[in-house]
Design an enzyme around this catalytic site. Structure first.
Site, mmCIF file in Angstrom:
data_model
loop_
_atom_site.group_PDB
_atom_site.id
_atom_site.type_symbol
_atom_site.label_atom_id
_atom_site.label_comp_id
_atom_site.label_asym_id
_atom_site.label_seq_id
_atom_site.Cartn_x
_atom_site.Cartn_y
_atom_site.Cartn_z
ATOM 1 N N ASP A 175 -7.291 -2.483 14.375
ATOM 2 C CA ASP A 175 -8.680 -2.839 14.060
ATOM 3 C C ASP A 175 -8.772 -4.135 13.238
ATOM 4 O O ASP A 175 -9.826 -4.468 12.705
ATOM 5 C CB ASP A 175 -9.399 -1.682 13.330
ATOM 6 C CG ASP A 175 -8.755 -1.323 11.987
ATOM 7 O OD1 ASP A 175 -7.792 -2.011 11.572
ATOM 8 O OD2 ASP A 175 -9.221 -0.356 11.353
ATOM 9 N N ASP A 187 0.814 -1.210 0.000
ATOM 10 C CA ASP A 187 0.000 0.000 0.000
ATOM 11 C C ASP A 187 0.853 1.267 0.000
ATOM 12 O O ASP A 187 2.068 1.213 0.157
ATOM 13 C CB ASP A 187 -0.967 -0.005 1.200
ATOM 14 C CG ASP A 187 -0.297 -0.426 2.507
ATOM 15 O OD1 ASP A 187 0.948 -0.424 2.576
ATOM 16 O OD2 ASP A 187 -1.018 -0.765 3.460
ATOM 17 N N GLU A 190 -9.618 -1.767 5.478
ATOM 18 C CA GLU A 190 -10.288 -1.382 6.710
ATOM 19 C C GLU A 190 -11.566 -2.195 6.926
ATOM 20 O O GLU A 190 -12.030 -2.867 5.998
ATOM 21 C CB GLU A 190 -10.624 0.112 6.630
ATOM 22 C CG GLU A 190 -9.406 1.016 6.520
ATOM 23 C CD GLU A 190 -8.615 1.137 7.818
ATOM 24 O OE1 GLU A 190 -8.621 0.198 8.644
ATOM 25 O OE2 GLU A 190 -7.977 2.182 8.007
ATOM 26 N N HIS A 234 -7.053 -4.843 10.452
ATOM 27 C CA HIS A 234 -6.885 -4.731 8.996
ATOM 28 C C HIS A 234 -5.551 -5.306 8.526
ATOM 29 O O HIS A 234 -4.585 -5.348 9.269
ATOM 30 C CB HIS A 234 -7.072 -3.289 8.501
ATOM 31 C CG HIS A 234 -5.985 -2.328 8.859
ATOM 32 N ND1 HIS A 234 -6.234 -1.041 9.294
ATOM 33 C CD2 HIS A 234 -4.631 -2.431 8.822
ATOM 34 C CE1 HIS A 234 -5.094 -0.417 9.490
ATOM 35 N NE2 HIS A 234 -4.105 -1.236 9.232
HETATM 36 C C1 GLP Z 1 -0.630 0.422 8.432
HETATM 37 C C2 GLP Z 1 -0.218 -0.450 7.255
HETATM 38 C C3 GLP Z 1 -0.365 -1.919 7.577
HETATM 39 C C4 GLP Z 1 0.293 -2.223 8.913
HETATM 40 C C5 GLP Z 1 -0.334 -1.413 10.003
HETATM 41 C C6 GLP Z 1 0.251 -1.672 11.372
HETATM 42 O O1 GLP Z 1 -1.996 0.525 8.546
HETATM 43 N N1 GLP Z 1 -0.955 -0.142 6.088
HETATM 44 O O2 GLP Z 1 0.193 -2.684 6.539
HETATM 45 O O3 GLP Z 1 0.193 -3.584 9.187
HETATM 46 O O4 GLP Z 1 -0.120 -0.049 9.674
HETATM 47 O O5 GLP Z 1 1.341 -0.838 11.605
HETATM 48 P P1 GLP Z 1 2.401 -1.057 12.761
HETATM 49 O O6 GLP Z 1 3.227 -2.204 12.325
HETATM 50 O O7 GLP Z 1 3.202 0.216 12.788
HETATM 51 O O8 GLP Z 1 1.640 -1.315 13.987
#
Ligand code: GLP
Length: 258
Positions: A136, A67, A143, A138
């Site tokens: 959440d 993404d 989402e 995802h």
């Molecule tokens: C963002 C990314 C996800 C990731 C999530 C968790 O939303 N798009 O791919 O898994 O963050 O981030 P973190 O690893 O910093 O908790």
């Protein structure tokens, strides 16, 4: 599903790096799906170490990132382009032309998303997809209420995601509201998937993904339908799993399994 519970986040990262290295050793021209966020940082550090010290070779590897924020230029310090370059790509021997990250700034997002999907297919599909998980539940930026059949497209971020990611920006208003993300359906086509999670903030999401119903409200729960998925989590992220002892029992018995 395989559920590996490691005592620390460092062990989580090392286990994930071993899985990536095993794929690359078997298939040097593998296609990797990569994630951003704080979770895979240790994995990328370990891969860089393996490249430097053990000669782990990325010269034939192709990558697709999950993404990117809409509106952020490649050189924006919070863009996922910048993140990947700084934390992985500039330290390994991957050819620039083999790297794919959704374009946050383009005149035609619909055409770009279609091209991204086609490009994955042209490259032979993703051999190993690395995922994190949002609080959440995802995966990528899929989402709650995302279609479990969704493909690469623009998503509007949920309030919780914007708040969670605000820590990386100087002001909460700077967090983009839209992102381009691979869909759940895109992710599910990977041959093999590993999902990493650490910390107590992820415990509820991990439990819902592994032990809850399959639902578009927790897009990581779609992984229950994948035939080769491994959750690699630390103790804190495993805290809410009802069957935690069973998973640890399996892990302990693995070396003797028939
Ligand atoms: C963002 C990314 C996800 C990731 C999530 C968790 O939303 N798009 O791919 O898994 O963050 O981030 P973190 O690893 O910093 O908790």
């Amino acid at each position: 599903m395989e559920i590996i519970i490691q005592p620390t986040v460092e062990e989580m990262s090392k286990t994930a790096a071993r899985v990536v290295a095993r794929v690359l050793n078997t298939k040097p021209n593998a296609v990797l799906g990569l994630a951003t966020g704080s979770t895979p940082l240790g994995l990328y550090q370990e891969l860089v170490r393996m490249h430097r010290e053990d000669g782990l070779d990325f010269s034939q590897v192709t990558t697709f990132n999950l993404d990117e924020y809409v509106g952020l230029k490649k050189n924006h310090p919070q863009s996922y382009h910048y993140f990947m370059h700084e934390n992985l790509f500039k330290h390994i021997n991957i050819p620039k032309e083999n790297i794919h990250i959704p374009m946050g700034t383009t005149d035609n997002y619909a055409a770009f998303c279609q091209w991204y999907e086609q490009r994955i297919v042209q490259c032979g599909g993703i051999d190993l997809q690395v995922l994190g998980i949002g609080a959440d539940g995802h995966i990528a930026f899929n989402e709650p209420a995302s279609s479990l059949g969704s493909r690469t497209r623009i998503k509007t971020l949920a309030r919780q995601t914007i708040d969670d990611n605000a820590r990386f920006f100087s002001k909460p208003e700077e967090v983009p509201i839209y992102a381009i993300t691979m869909g759940v359906g895109t992710i599910m086509e990977a041959q093999k998937i590993i999902l990493l999670a650490n910390g107590t903030k992820k415990a509820a999401a991990v439990a819902a993904a592994i032990e809850g119903p399959v639902t578009g409200m927790i897009t990581a729960s779609a992984l229950q339908l994948h035939r080769d998925v491994m959750f690699i989590v630390d103790q804190e992220a495993a805290a809410d799993l009802k069957m935690r002892e069973y998973y640890q029992w399996i892990q302990a018995k693995m070396p003797d399994a028939p």
